[in-house]
Motif scaffolding. Structure first.
Motif, short mmCIF file in Angstrom:
data_model
loop_
_atom_site.label_atom_id
_atom_site.label_comp_id
_atom_site.label_asym_id
_atom_site.label_seq_id
_atom_site.Cartn_x
_atom_site.Cartn_y
_atom_site.Cartn_z
N ASP A 85 11.47 8.34 -0.23
CA ASP A 85 10.50 8.42 -1.33
C ASP A 85 10.22 6.97 -1.75
OD1 ASP A 85 12.72 7.64 -2.85
OD2 ASP A 85 12.22 8.95 -4.52
N SER A 86 9.34 6.83 -2.74
CA SER A 86 8.94 5.46 -3.13
C SER A 86 10.06 4.74 -3.88
CB SER A 86 7.68 5.49 -3.99
OG SER A 86 6.59 5.85 -3.20
N ALA A 87 11.00 5.49 -4.44
CA ALA A 87 12.10 4.86 -5.19
C ALA A 87 13.06 4.16 -4.22
CB ALA A 87 12.83 5.90 -6.03
N GLY A 108 3.49 15.72 1.94
CA GLY A 108 4.53 14.78 1.49
C GLY A 108 4.54 13.54 2.39
N HIS A 109 5.70 12.84 2.38
CA HIS A 109 5.83 11.62 3.17
C HIS A 109 6.31 11.96 4.58
CE1 HIS A 109 6.79 9.44 -0.89
NE2 HIS A 109 5.60 10.01 -0.87
N THR A 110 6.20 10.97 5.49
CA THR A 110 6.76 11.13 6.82
C THR A 110 7.71 9.95 7.11
OG1 THR A 110 5.09 9.84 8.02
CG2 THR A 110 4.58 12.17 7.59
N SER A 144 -3.28 10.85 -0.47
CA SER A 144 -2.76 11.40 0.78
C SER A 144 -1.90 12.64 0.53
CB SER A 144 -1.97 10.33 1.54
OG SER A 144 -2.76 9.18 1.74
N HIS A 145 -1.15 12.64 -0.58
CA HIS A 145 -0.44 13.88 -0.97
C HIS A 145 -1.46 15.00 -1.15
CE1 HIS A 145 3.77 12.85 -1.76
NE2 HIS A 145 3.37 11.67 -2.22
N ALA A 146 -2.64 14.66 -1.68
CA ALA A 146 -3.68 15.67 -1.92
C ALA A 146 -4.49 15.96 -0.66
CB ALA A 146 -4.61 15.18 -3.03
N GLY A 161 0.87 -1.18 0.00
CA GLY A 161 0.00 0.00 0.00
C GLY A 161 0.90 1.22 0.00
N ASP A 162 0.99 1.90 -1.12
CA ASP A 162 1.92 3.05 -1.20
C ASP A 162 1.41 4.16 -0.29
OD1 ASP A 162 3.54 5.30 -2.05
OD2 ASP A 162 4.04 4.12 -3.82
N GLY A 163 2.23 4.53 0.66
CA GLY A 163 1.86 5.63 1.57
C GLY A 163 0.94 5.21 2.71
N ASP A 191 5.47 1.21 1.73
CA ASP A 191 6.82 1.71 1.53
C ASP A 191 7.15 2.87 2.48
OD1 ASP A 191 4.95 3.26 0.20
OD2 ASP A 191 6.08 3.38 -1.68
N HIS A 192 6.08 3.57 2.91
CA HIS A 192 6.23 4.72 3.82
C HIS A 192 4.83 5.23 4.15
CE1 HIS A 192 5.07 7.19 0.41
NE2 HIS A 192 5.96 6.51 -0.32
N GLU A 193 4.75 6.20 5.05
CA GLU A 193 3.48 6.83 5.36
C GLU A 193 3.42 8.15 4.60
OE1 GLU A 193 0.44 9.24 7.53
OE2 GLU A 193 2.50 9.76 7.07
N THR A 194 2.24 8.53 4.15
CA THR A 194 2.09 9.81 3.45
C THR A 194 1.08 10.70 4.16
OG1 THR A 194 2.58 8.75 1.34
CG2 THR A 194 1.60 10.94 1.23
N GLY A 195 1.48 11.95 4.38
CA GLY A 195 0.54 12.97 4.85
C GLY A 195 0.56 13.26 6.33
N ILE A 203 -3.06 5.27 -3.00
CA ILE A 203 -3.33 5.63 -1.60
C ILE A 203 -2.40 6.80 -1.26
CG2 ILE A 203 -3.15 4.81 0.79
CD1 ILE A 203 -3.53 1.91 -0.43
N ASP A 204 -1.19 6.70 -1.77
CA ASP A 204 -0.17 7.73 -1.58
C ASP A 204 -0.60 9.07 -2.19
OD1 ASP A 204 2.65 8.75 -1.23
OD2 ASP A 204 2.60 8.72 -3.42
N GLN A 205 -1.08 9.02 -3.42
CA GLN A 205 -1.39 10.27 -4.10
C GLN A 205 -2.61 10.97 -3.49
OE1 GLN A 205 -1.42 8.24 -7.74
NE2 GLN A 205 0.77 8.50 -8.08
ZN LIG Z 1 4.34 9.67 -2.45
#
Ligand SMILES: [Zn+2]
Length: 454
Positions: free
Chosen positions: A93-95, A408-410, A279-281, A49-51, A318-322, A275-277
């Motif tokens: 970041d996701s990379a 962004g990410h945390t 959350s970016h929004a 789940g991205d983010g 991969d990380h948490e976002t927002g 899910i990431d995007q």
């Molecule tokens: Zn992201």
């Protein structure tokens, strides 16, 4: 007489000893056979789940109104997410996070499965291919986007998606499903490629069946498949045209069906990419539906694994976002019912708003009746696109009492959930690179064995 009785006693005693040795040995053989069965990992389905941090999983559960399938998984742990520690940036970041999960190595943000000297790092997908397993990538984002790219390619720039598309196609990956058609088509064909190559034709020449709709996807029952369902990312679940674009669960079902035709097993990565995007929004209703859709794909994987018994399913992020919080501003409440009124992502709604239609559109698509004061405010914000974005984001989050600390990410740790043989190995706190290392070990893909297989 005495001697005779003594003799038969001896015989009975010997018989008892022989029988007990026999039963103990057979019990031991059966137990070790069971152990072997339990430890045999033929297939791995890794769902990212991205983010998706812990708050996101809670958001999905509360919005759905019942527990998520991923929460039923037997073993739970946590993982770090930071990129190479020498940088001391802590926020990945996701990379870099994708590289950790795909290769078991830390690297810089922006790097796709290359080390700090930009040298390629072999990915678990490449190792699985060498061991004659089938492999697949499924995502709701572009198939060339950082997370799937980290499994399929090597690049010092995550933005080099035209190059990543070319490398992905040439690798012999059996199942490729997601968005990102633009990076496979030349500019002359409304694509983004500057080399004038049509990689969809190249893929067909390499033996891929190519599909771009849900209907076409349904028809494929064997062979290698490339499915590109959108020029860019696939639509958010909230915006998805269900008759035309497949869901992440439908793509996962098809991927498992195709990959499972290989008796040697498979490796499949499924990404809930948006899910990431969402959350970016800072758009919680949109994130919630993508989390629940991702969880439906988890159910597909778990249902398969329960029947198969040799499949390990891992769910992580991969990380948490927002820096999302459910409840904000000191108020002890969260109102998921407010999110249910929303019928469109903010991303899709915003470009359609004008000074003439906004009141009706906001009412219809967000379920929000603006107060007189809010009406005045929005009229003023129409001068700047950024202003109106901020205005609407604030309004939806205020009503549901959702908090965000970032666009962004945390650096927060992320959950790991596992089911199937070897799942107990993930029931601890670990570095994200260890997730890869354990998967590689369980699939018997460590270096020495690879050389033999290749
Ligand atoms: Zn992201």
């Amino acid at each position: 007489m005495h001697n005779l009785r003594n003799k038969s006693y001896k015989q009975i005693l010997i018989l008892i000893i022989i029988l007990s040795i026999f039963f103990q040995t057979s019990a031991y053989i059966m137990a070790s056979a069971n152990d072997n069965n339990r430890n045999q990992v033929k297939n791995i389905i890794l769902l990212i789940g991205d983010g998706m941090g812990t708050s996101h999983i809670t958001l999905g559960r509360i919005s759905k109104g019942s527990n998520l399938h991923m929460n039923s998984m037997s073993y739970n742990g946590f993982a770090t997410t930071h990129p190479i520690p020498q940088e001391k940036k802590w926020v990945t970041d996701s990379a870099a996070a994708g590289t950790a999960l795909a290769t078991g190595n830390k690297t810089y943000n922006g790097y796709i499965s290359v080390d700090v000297d930009q040298k390629p790092l072999e990915t678990i997908l490449e190792k699985a291919l060498k061991s004659d397993r089938s492999v697949g990538l499924v995502t709701t984002a572009r198939i060339t986007h950082a997370t799937p790219a980290a499994f399929a390619s090597h690049n010092s720039s995550r933005d080099a998606e035209n190059q990543i598309a070319k490398e992905t196609i040439g690798k012999g990956i059996n199942v490729l499903l997601g968005g990102g058609r633009g990076h496979f088509l030349p500019k002359s064909d409304n694509g983004k490629r500057e080399d004038d190559k049509n990689l969809i034709n190249s893929a067909k020449n390499l033996g891929y069946e190519y599909v771009e709709s849900r209907k076409e996807l349904n028809k494929i029952n064997k062979g290698n498949i490339l499915g590109l369902f959108n020029d860019g990312h696939m639509n958010y679940e909230i915006d998805r045209d269900k008759s035309n674009e497949p869901s992440i669960a439908e793509m996962t079902t098809k991927a498992v069906k195709l990959l499972n035709q290989n008796k040697k097993g498979f490796f499949l990565m499924v990404e809930g990419g948006r899910i990431d995007q969402a959350s970016h929004a800072n758009d919680p209703a949109t994130a919630a539906l993508d989390i629940v859709a991702f969880d439906d794909a988890v159910k597909v994987a778990l249902d398969f694994a329960k029947k198969d018994k040799n499949t390990l399913v891992i769910v992580t992020a991969d990380h948490e976002t927002g820096g999302m919080s459910l409840g904000a501003n000191g108020i002890y409440n969260f109102k998921p019912e407010e999110l249910k009124k929303q019928k469109s992502s903010l991303e899709k709604l915003l470009p359609t708003l004008t000074e003439d239609n906004y009141e009706k559109e906001i009412e219809e698509k967000l379920g929000i009746t603006l107060s007189e004061e809010e009406n005045k405010e929005i009229i003023n914000s129409f001068k700047e696109k950024e202003e109106i974005t901020k205005f609407l984001t604030d309004i939806i989050n205020k009503r549901s009492n959702t908090g965000w600390t970032s666009r962004g990410h945390t650096a927060a740790d992320v959950p790991i959930k596992a089911y199937g043989p070897g799942a107990e190995r993930f029931s601890t706190y670990m570095d994200n690179t260890d997730i890869n290392k354990i998967m590689t070990e369980l699939l018997n893909l460590t270096g020495r064995k690879i050389k033999r297989a290749a």
